[in-house]
Design an enzyme around this catalytic site. Structure first.
Site, PDB file in Angstrom:
ATOM      1  N   PHE A  87      -4.167  25.948  12.147  1.00  0.00           N
ATOM      2  CA  PHE A  87      -4.701  25.037  13.174  1.00  0.00           C
ATOM      3  C   PHE A  87      -3.799  24.992  14.420  1.00  0.00           C
ATOM      4  CE2 PHE A  87      -4.582  20.240  14.096  1.00  0.00           C
ATOM      5  CZ  PHE A  87      -5.516  20.325  15.125  1.00  0.00           C
TER       6      PHE A  87
ATOM      7  N   ASP B 276       1.255  35.978   9.583  1.00  0.00           N
ATOM      8  CA  ASP B 276       0.564  34.991   8.756  1.00  0.00           C
ATOM      9  C   ASP B 276       0.108  35.669   7.468  1.00  0.00           C
ATOM     10  OD1 ASP B 276      -1.066  32.090   9.643  1.00  0.00           O
ATOM     11  OD2 ASP B 276      -1.608  33.125   7.793  1.00  0.00           O
TER      12      ASP B 276
ATOM     13  N   THR C  76       7.413  17.821  10.743  1.00  0.00           N
ATOM     14  CA  THR C  76       6.508  16.677  10.765  1.00  0.00           C
ATOM     15  C   THR C  76       7.272  15.352  10.773  1.00  0.00           C
ATOM     16  OG1 THR C  76       4.970  15.486   9.324  1.00  0.00           O
ATOM     17  CG2 THR C  76       6.377  17.058   8.253  1.00  0.00           C
ATOM     18  N   ASP C  77       6.608  14.295  11.250  1.00  0.00           N
ATOM     19  CA  ASP C  77       7.221  12.958  11.177  1.00  0.00           C
ATOM     20  C   ASP C  77       7.232  12.427   9.742  1.00  0.00           C
ATOM     21  OD1 ASP C  77       4.482  12.478  10.918  1.00  0.00           O
ATOM     22  OD2 ASP C  77       4.416  10.840  12.375  1.00  0.00           O
ATOM     23  N   GLU C  78       6.478  13.100   8.839  1.00  0.00           N
ATOM     24  CA  GLU C  78       6.397  12.599   7.462  1.00  0.00           C
ATOM     25  C   GLU C  78       7.740  12.688   6.733  1.00  0.00           C
ATOM     26  OE1 GLU C  78       2.842  13.616   5.282  1.00  0.00           O
ATOM     27  OE2 GLU C  78       1.785  14.065   7.147  1.00  0.00           O
TER      28      GLU C  78
ATOM     29  N   SER D 162       6.026  16.367   2.178  1.00  0.00           N
ATOM     30  CA  SER D 162       7.059  15.951   3.136  1.00  0.00           C
ATOM     31  C   SER D 162       8.456  16.262   2.607  1.00  0.00           C
ATOM     32  CB  SER D 162       6.912  14.482   3.509  1.00  0.00           C
ATOM     33  OG  SER D 162       6.906  13.659   2.378  1.00  0.00           O
ATOM     34  N   ALA D 163       8.622  16.241   1.266  1.00  0.00           N
ATOM     35  CA  ALA D 163       9.938  16.581   0.698  1.00  0.00           C
ATOM     36  C   ALA D 163      10.280  18.041   0.964  1.00  0.00           C
ATOM     37  CB  ALA D 163       9.958  16.289  -0.801  1.00  0.00           C
TER      38      ALA D 163
ATOM     39  N   LYS E  28       9.078  19.846   3.488  1.00  0.00           N
ATOM     40  CA  LYS E  28       9.329  19.989   4.933  1.00  0.00           C
ATOM     41  C   LYS E  28      10.735  19.456   5.264  1.00  0.00           C
ATOM     42  CE  LYS E  28       7.040  21.327   7.822  1.00  0.00           C
ATOM     43  NZ  LYS E  28       6.835  22.707   8.367  1.00  0.00           N
TER      44      LYS E  28
ATOM     45  N   ASN F   9       0.620  13.184  13.450  1.00  0.00           N
ATOM     46  CA  ASN F   9      -0.643  13.837  13.053  1.00  0.00           C
ATOM     47  C   ASN F   9      -1.369  14.440  14.254  1.00  0.00           C
ATOM     48  OD1 ASN F   9      -0.032  12.317  10.712  1.00  0.00           O
ATOM     49  ND2 ASN F   9      -2.184  12.369  10.148  1.00  0.00           N
TER      50      ASN F   9
ATOM     51  N   LYS G  42      -9.043  18.633   6.294  1.00  0.00           N
ATOM     52  CA  LYS G  42      -8.161  17.624   6.888  1.00  0.00           C
ATOM     53  C   LYS G  42      -8.985  16.423   7.358  1.00  0.00           C
ATOM     54  CE  LYS G  42      -4.271  19.771   6.251  1.00  0.00           C
ATOM     55  NZ  LYS G  42      -3.443  20.533   7.128  1.00  0.00           N
TER      56      LYS G  42
ATOM     57  N   ASN H 198      -6.479   4.305   9.608  1.00  0.00           N
ATOM     58  CA  ASN H 198      -7.463   5.323   9.208  1.00  0.00           C
ATOM     59  C   ASN H 198      -8.894   4.800   9.343  1.00  0.00           C
ATOM     60  OD1 ASN H 198      -5.498   7.163   8.668  1.00  0.00           O
ATOM     61  ND2 ASN H 198      -5.510   6.876   6.438  1.00  0.00           N
TER      62      ASN H 198
ATOM     63  N   HIS I  75       1.163   7.087  -1.077  1.00  0.00           N
ATOM     64  CA  HIS I  75       0.536   7.141   0.251  1.00  0.00           C
ATOM     65  C   HIS I  75       1.348   6.325   1.266  1.00  0.00           C
ATOM     66  CE1 HIS I  75      -3.671   7.389   2.326  1.00  0.00           C
ATOM     67  NE2 HIS I  75      -2.710   7.950   3.024  1.00  0.00           N
TER      68      HIS I  75
HETATM   69  N1  LIG Z   1      -1.344  19.368  11.294  1.00  0.00           N
HETATM   70  C1  LIG Z   1      -0.526  18.374  11.614  1.00  0.00           C
HETATM   71  O1  LIG Z   1      -0.967  17.250  11.878  1.00  0.00           O
HETATM   72  C2  LIG Z   1       0.964  18.622  11.696  1.00  0.00           C
HETATM   73  C3  LIG Z   1       1.771  17.628  12.249  1.00  0.00           C
HETATM   74  C4  LIG Z   1       3.144  17.866  12.362  1.00  0.00           C
HETATM   75  C5  LIG Z   1       3.687  19.060  11.940  1.00  0.00           C
HETATM   76  N2  LIG Z   1       2.871  20.010  11.391  1.00  0.00           N
HETATM   77  C6  LIG Z   1       3.508  21.284  10.961  1.00  0.00           C
HETATM   78  O2  LIG Z   1       2.973  22.298  11.808  1.00  0.00           O
HETATM   79  C7  LIG Z   1       2.861  23.515  11.078  1.00  0.00           C
HETATM   80  C8  LIG Z   1       1.444  24.040  11.197  1.00  0.00           C
HETATM   81  O3  LIG Z   1       0.539  23.056  10.693  1.00  0.00           O
HETATM   82  P1  LIG Z   1      -1.035  23.332  10.650  1.00  0.00           P
HETATM   83  O4  LIG Z   1      -1.711  22.027  10.558  1.00  0.00           O
HETATM   84  O5  LIG Z   1      -1.403  24.287  11.724  1.00  0.00           O
HETATM   85  O6  LIG Z   1      -1.145  24.071   9.245  1.00  0.00           O
HETATM   86  P2  LIG Z   1      -2.329  24.954   8.632  1.00  0.00           P
HETATM   87  O7  LIG Z   1      -2.367  24.622   7.180  1.00  0.00           O
HETATM   88  O8  LIG Z   1      -3.576  24.796   9.441  1.00  0.00           O
HETATM   89  O9  LIG Z   1      -1.815  26.447   8.833  1.00  0.00           O
HETATM   90  C9  LIG Z   1      -0.727  26.979   8.118  1.00  0.00           C
HETATM   91  C10 LIG Z   1      -0.716  28.480   8.344  1.00  0.00           C
HETATM   92  O10 LIG Z   1       0.416  29.023   7.647  1.00  0.00           O
HETATM   93  C11 LIG Z   1      -0.004  30.199   6.950  1.00  0.00           C
HETATM   94  N3  LIG Z   1       0.864  30.384   5.777  1.00  0.00           N
HETATM   95  C12 LIG Z   1       0.949  29.576   4.687  1.00  0.00           C
HETATM   96  N4  LIG Z   1       1.837  30.089   3.814  1.00  0.00           N
HETATM   97  C13 LIG Z   1       2.342  31.221   4.381  1.00  0.00           C
HETATM   98  C14 LIG Z   1       3.307  32.180   3.971  1.00  0.00           C
HETATM   99  N5  LIG Z   1       3.928  32.103   2.787  1.00  0.00           N
HETATM  100  N6  LIG Z   1       3.585  33.210   4.803  1.00  0.00           N
HETATM  101  C15 LIG Z   1       2.958  33.333   6.013  1.00  0.00           C
HETATM  102  N7  LIG Z   1       2.004  32.461   6.426  1.00  0.00           N
HETATM  103  C16 LIG Z   1       1.702  31.421   5.626  1.00  0.00           C
HETATM  104  C17 LIG Z   1      -1.446  29.923   6.574  1.00  0.00           C
HETATM  105  O11 LIG Z   1      -2.167  31.127   6.285  1.00  0.00           O
HETATM  106  C18 LIG Z   1      -1.955  29.188   7.810  1.00  0.00           C
HETATM  107  O12 LIG Z   1      -2.442  30.099   8.765  1.00  0.00           O
HETATM  108  C19 LIG Z   1       3.298  23.212   9.644  1.00  0.00           C
HETATM  109  O13 LIG Z   1       4.616  23.645   9.482  1.00  0.00           O
HETATM  110  C20 LIG Z   1       3.179  21.704   9.541  1.00  0.00           C
HETATM  111  O14 LIG Z   1       4.105  21.186   8.624  1.00  0.00           O
HETATM  112  C21 LIG Z   1       1.541  19.816  11.268  1.00  0.00           C
END
Ligand SMILES: NC(=O)c1ccc[n+]([C@@H]2O[C@H](COP(=O)([O-])OP(=O)(O)OC[C@H]3O[C@@H](n4cnc5c(N)ncnc54)[C@H](O)[C@@H]3O)[C@@H](O)[C@H]2O)c1
Length: 357
Positions: free
Chosen positions: A13, A34, A135-137, A162-163, A165, A190, A200, A260, A298
């Site tokens: 995403f 990826d 993440t903030d989590e 979160s643990a 991360k 988020n 999600k 929420n 939660h």
């Molecule tokens: N979505 C949120 O609200 C949010 C908020 C803060 C931080 N984040 C952080 O941002 C990052 C991206 O989040 P997102 O929501 O886009 O996640 P997502 O789940 O949409 O995408 C994760 C991507 O990582 C790839 N991936 C997973 N395991 C892999 C591996 N072993 N090797 C290579 N690629 C791999 C997946 O194929 C996917 O394309 C994450 O690190 C997440 O912790 C997300």
């Protein structure tokens, strides 16, 4: 200077939003690494897939040999690490993949990066950076009257997600302090916006409502999250990657704290106007709301103090929730084919890069 940016998790995403932004708004090149798990979809990148500054490598970040090959093929100037297992519910059902990718994968990437960086010439070495996206989590949760998380808040993660991360953040920090690897960390609230995987919270609610299905809310629905539009997150990541101070971490938030249940009611009221309900007995989408047992561990409230981003890097979110969520809903209405194909897994093809950057 035009850079070669290696982005992990670029088919997800946030990663795909980052790649679309870089390709469309700069002259930088992108190497998207990826694994294409269930969450990775090349369908989010069709608008840039033929651009000569974009290349895709289907590689698992836990595979050190393949990661080493990628570094030595493309010689990146900057790494932005987003690849992770990200869905909290899945981390409760089955934590093992989270340990593997989020901890071991980050370790593998750090070690490969360190070996690569040590062998760079002086100029390239001085300019190289590794940005870890977190993440903030990691901070745990807040009571209703607590002050928002700052970069100095101690880590207190509550879910397996979160643990893991938090663990990866600690590894990144240690590689900077011990080995002087030039790393930065961001901790973001988020995100919402187009191309988010339908499991999600926000896309799940939009798509269930459109199909006339129940809108399940955990517990009393009073959990508070701070929502940030994904495009604002992408701009923040680039500010940190280009102008942040090595060794620092930066909190990124949207100033949009909402319960929420409030989010669900806002989505329902927008859908009432955009798609007046056609389901039997349903006059307003809110009627589809059901309350289900809360998930274990939660977190009650997250809130982010992002004044460091504002003061040091001159970044502020440009989107407010009420307009951002409307455009997001409109995007899901226009892109039902994407949603259906994602649900069926149709976009997960193997596409290896052939262009040498
Ligand atoms: N979505 C949120 O609200 C949010 C908020 C803060 C931080 N984040 C952080 O941002 C990052 C991206 O989040 P997102 O929501 O886009 O996640 P997502 O789940 O949409 O995408 C994760 C991507 O990582 C790839 N991936 C997973 N395991 C892999 C591996 N072993 N090797 C290579 N690629 C791999 C997946 O194929 C996917 O394309 C994450 O690190 C997440 O912790 C997300």
């Amino acid at each position: 200077m035009n850079k070669k940016i290696l982005i992990t998790g670029g088919a997800g995403f946030i990663g795909s939003a980052l790649i679309r932004h870089i390709i469309n708004n700069s002259k930088h090149s992108v190497i998207n690494v990826d694994k294409l798990t269930y969450a990775g979809n090349l369908g989010s990148l069709t608008s840039v897939e033929n651009n000569l500054r974009y290349i895709f490598e289907q590689v698992d970040i836990c595979n050190s040999i393949e990661i080493f090959r990628v570094f030595n093929t493309y010689h990146p100037d900057l790494v932005i690490h987003l690849a992770a297992e990200t869905h909290v519910d899945r981390s409760i059902d089955s934590p093992d993949k989270f340990i593997q990718t989020n901890i071991f994968g980050t370790y593998t990437l750090l070690e490969t990066t360190r070996n690569y960086w040590l062998n760079l010439n002086k100029e390239k070495k001085n300019n190289f950076k590794f940005l870890h996206v977190s993440t903030d989590e990691v901070y745990g949760d807040l009571g209703p009257a607590d002050a928002p998380f700052t970069e100095k808040t101690s880590y207190s993660p509550n879910s397996p997600y979160s643990a893991t991360k938090a663990s990866s953040d600690h590894l990144v920090r240690a590689w900077q302090r011990t080995f002087k690897l030039p790393t930065l960390i961001t901790n973001c609230s988020n995100n919402y916006g187009p191309y988010q995987f339908p499991e999600k919270f926000i896309p799940f609610i939009i798509l269930n409502a459109l199909e006339g299905k129940g809108l399940p809310i955990y517990g009393n629905g009073k959990q508070v999250r701070d929502w940030l539009h994904v495009d604002d997150h992408v701009r923040a990541l680039l500010c940190v990657a280009f102008n942040g101070k090595i060794g620092e971490s930066y909190n990124i938030g949207g100033h949009n704290e909402l319960q929420n249940i409030e989010v669900v009611k806002i989505i329902c009221s927008i859908l009432d106007k955009l798609v007046p309900s056609k389901f039997k007995g349903i006059i307003k989408y809110e009627q589809l709301i059901t309350y289900v047992e809360d998930r274990p561990g939660h977190d009650v409230r997250y809130a982010i103090n992002s004044s460091k981003m504002v003061e040091e890097l001159n970044w502020e979110p440009s989107e407010i929730f009420i307009t951002g969520i409307k455009s997001t809903i409109e995007w899901y209405l226009k892109n039902k084919t994407w949603c259906n194909q994602i649900k069926k897994g149709n976009y997960q093809g193997r596409r290896l890069g052939t262009i040498k950057l």
